[in-house]
Design a protein around this motif. Structure first.
Motif, PDB file in Angstrom:
ATOM      1  N   ARG A  70       1.501 -28.896  17.247  1.00 14.72           N
ATOM      2  CA  ARG A  70       0.500 -27.904  16.833  1.00 14.72           C
ATOM      3  C   ARG A  70      -0.899 -28.342  17.232  1.00 14.72           C
ATOM      4  O   ARG A  70      -1.721 -27.535  17.692  1.00 14.72           O
ATOM      5  CB  ARG A  70       0.572 -27.682  15.322  1.00 14.72           C
ATOM      6  N   ALA A  71      -1.183 -29.619  17.054  1.00 17.46           N
ATOM      7  CA  ALA A  71      -2.511 -30.120  17.400  1.00 17.46           C
ATOM      8  C   ALA A  71      -2.757 -30.044  18.905  1.00 17.46           C
ATOM      9  O   ALA A  71      -3.863 -29.698  19.343  1.00 17.46           O
ATOM     10  CB  ALA A  71      -2.658 -31.559  16.910  1.00 17.46           C
ATOM     11  N   LYS A  75      -5.887 -27.942  20.680  1.00 17.16           N
ATOM     12  CA  LYS A  75      -7.018 -28.701  21.219  1.00 17.16           C
ATOM     13  C   LYS A  75      -6.965 -28.961  22.717  1.00 17.16           C
ATOM     14  O   LYS A  75      -7.936 -29.450  23.289  1.00 17.16           O
ATOM     15  CB  LYS A  75      -7.109 -30.054  20.501  1.00 17.16           C
ATOM     16  N   THR A  76      -5.851 -28.652  23.376  1.00 14.68           N
ATOM     17  CA  THR A  76      -5.723 -28.925  24.810  1.00 14.68           C
ATOM     18  C   THR A  76      -6.031 -27.667  25.601  1.00 14.68           C
ATOM     19  O   THR A  76      -5.463 -26.611  25.350  1.00 14.68           O
ATOM     20  CB  THR A  76      -4.292 -29.396  25.157  1.00 14.68           C
ATOM     21  N   GLY A  77      -6.909 -27.787  26.567  1.00  9.88           N
ATOM     22  CA  GLY A  77      -7.253 -26.638  27.386  1.00  9.88           C
ATOM     23  C   GLY A  77      -6.227 -26.370  28.473  1.00  9.88           C
ATOM     24  O   GLY A  77      -5.325 -27.172  28.714  1.00  9.88           O
ATOM     25  N   GLY A  78      -6.373 -25.247  29.144  1.00  9.14           N
ATOM     26  CA  GLY A  78      -5.513 -24.898  30.264  1.00  9.14           C
ATOM     27  C   GLY A  78      -4.083 -24.627  29.844  1.00  9.14           C
ATOM     28  O   GLY A  78      -3.777 -24.346  28.687  1.00  9.14           O
ATOM     29  N   ALA A  79      -3.176 -24.748  30.817  1.00 12.70           N
ATOM     30  CA  ALA A  79      -1.760 -24.489  30.558  1.00 12.70           C
ATOM     31  C   ALA A  79      -1.090 -25.655  29.846  1.00 12.70           C
ATOM     32  O   ALA A  79      -0.022 -25.492  29.253  1.00 12.70           O
ATOM     33  CB  ALA A  79      -1.038 -24.205  31.871  1.00 12.70           C
ATOM     34  N   SER A  80      -1.712 -26.816  29.893  1.00  9.25           N
ATOM     35  CA  SER A  80      -1.070 -28.015  29.344  1.00  9.25           C
ATOM     36  C   SER A  80      -0.820 -27.896  27.851  1.00  9.25           C
ATOM     37  O   SER A  80       0.228 -28.338  27.358  1.00  9.25           O
ATOM     38  CB  SER A  80      -1.936 -29.247  29.607  1.00  9.25           C
ATOM     39  N   PRO A  82      -0.170 -25.289  25.642  1.00  5.68           N
ATOM     40  CA  PRO A  82       1.045 -24.589  25.248  1.00  5.68           C
ATOM     41  C   PRO A  82       2.318 -25.270  25.720  1.00  5.68           C
ATOM     42  O   PRO A  82       3.308 -25.312  24.986  1.00  5.68           O
ATOM     43  CB  PRO A  82       0.871 -23.211  25.907  1.00  5.68           C
ATOM     44  N   LEU A  83       2.311 -25.838  26.918  1.00  8.02           N
ATOM     45  CA  LEU A  83       3.529 -26.445  27.454  1.00  8.02           C
ATOM     46  C   LEU A  83       3.893 -27.731  26.712  1.00  8.02           C
ATOM     47  O   LEU A  83       5.030 -27.895  26.247  1.00  8.02           O
ATOM     48  CB  LEU A  83       3.364 -26.724  28.949  1.00  8.02           C
ATOM     49  N   TYR A  84       2.950 -28.641  26.586  1.00  8.23           N
ATOM     50  CA  TYR A  84       3.243 -29.892  25.881  1.00  8.23           C
ATOM     51  C   TYR A  84       3.431 -29.653  24.391  1.00  8.23           C
ATOM     52  O   TYR A  84       4.269 -30.297  23.757  1.00  8.23           O
ATOM     53  CB  TYR A  84       2.137 -30.913  26.129  1.00  8.23           C
ATOM     54  N   GLY A  85       2.650 -28.743  23.839  1.00  8.69           N
ATOM     55  CA  GLY A  85       2.823 -28.424  22.428  1.00  8.69           C
ATOM     56  C   GLY A  85       4.187 -27.828  22.146  1.00  8.69           C
ATOM     57  O   GLY A  85       4.841 -28.178  21.154  1.00  8.69           O
ATOM     58  N   THR A  86       4.637 -26.946  23.020  1.00  4.61           N
ATOM     59  CA  THR A  86       5.970 -26.365  22.872  1.00  4.61           C
ATOM     60  C   THR A  86       7.043 -27.435  22.979  1.00  4.61           C
ATOM     61  O   THR A  86       8.008 -27.448  22.201  1.00  4.61           O
ATOM     62  CB  THR A  86       6.196 -25.276  23.932  1.00  4.61           C
ATOM     63  N   ALA A  87       6.891 -28.345  23.933  1.00  5.74           N
ATOM     64  CA  ALA A  87       7.875 -29.416  24.100  1.00  5.74           C
ATOM     65  C   ALA A  87       8.005 -30.237  22.821  1.00  5.74           C
ATOM     66  O   ALA A  87       9.114 -30.517  22.346  1.00  5.74           O
ATOM     67  CB  ALA A  87       7.478 -30.316  25.263  1.00  5.74           C
ATOM     68  N   LEU A  88       6.883 -30.624  22.240  1.00  3.57           N
ATOM     69  CA  LEU A  88       6.912 -31.437  21.019  1.00  3.57           C
ATOM     70  C   LEU A  88       7.471 -30.655  19.840  1.00  3.57           C
ATOM     71  O   LEU A  88       8.290 -31.171  19.064  1.00  3.57           O
ATOM     72  CB  LEU A  88       5.504 -31.940  20.703  1.00  3.57           C
TER      73      LEU A  88
END
Length: 212
Positions: A70-71, A75-80, A82-88
């Motif tokens: 969720r964090a 707090k992460t800009g761009g496509a990163s 949603p992608l990394y947040g979704t993975a976690l």
């Protein structure tokens, strides 16, 4: 198959991943500057720093990763983000309330993370994205698990697979994201998302290995 990981172990992984991304942010950003927006390292550094700040105390593995995810999204800009947040978050959801998790559960979490990234980004193997690191990471983890390897050994296999997958993106032509606009000019550059995926999975392997 031996070894388990609890919430503290997963939190230690997120902290180490954040440290390594911060230390390598310049390289990741340079990779992105060649074929993307030039902000991958900086964005991911900011997102993982937020993930560290959001880590809950005494929580099981699933809640640790969902909080971190969720964090990262916020707090992460761009496509990163949603992608990394979704993975976690997908990995955390796959763990459920289990505490600790074993090697089979961690493998299921990695597969869930890959599935989530595929669904969100609509990317396949060979598109020159982070998926090209995740696919061999999951395959290598599963092979190690099937061979009876313990938790830390499976994580090391996944990290090795991710590193090989990231290297394999260099000769690829991008078919997704901003890099795809470059056509053949994207050839010859490592995908920054694959590079950071390999770095983060190496941090997981090192966390579990050093603990043992």
């Amino acid at each position: 198959m031996t070894g388990t990981a609890d919430g503290a172990d997963l939190a230690a992984w997120i902290r180490l991943a954040a440290e390594r991304v911060a230390a390598d942010a310049g390289r990741l950003t340079s990779l992105d500057a060649a074929i993307g927006d030039g902000d991958h390292g900086l964005n991911l550094d900011r997102g993982l720093a937020a993930a560290v700040a959001a880590l809950p105390d005494g929580a099981p593995p699933g809640k640790v990763l969902t909080a971190a995810g969720r964090a990262v999204v916020s707090k992460t800009g761009g496509a990163s983000g949603p992608l990394y947040g979704t993975a976690l978050r997908r990995a955390g959801k796959a763990f459920g309330d289990a505490d600790p998790i074993d090697a089979a559960a961690l493998g299921a979490g990695l597969r869930a993370a890959l599935d989530g990234v595929r669904e969100l980004g609509q990317a396949a193997g060979g598109d020159k994205t982070m998926v090209d690191a995740l696919i061999p990471a999951v395959a290598s983890y599963d092979a190690a698990l099937a061979a009876g390897t313990g938790l830390a050994g499976c994580a090391r296999a996944a990290a090795d697979g991710a590193a090989q997958g990231a290297d394999a993106t260099v000769p690829m032509q991008a078919r997704k994201g901003r890099a795809s606009y470059l056509g053949e000019r994207s050839i010859g550059h490592m995908d920054p998302g694959a590079a950071s995926t390999a770095l983060i999975l190496r941090a997981l392997a090192d966390t579990l290995t050093e603990r043992d």
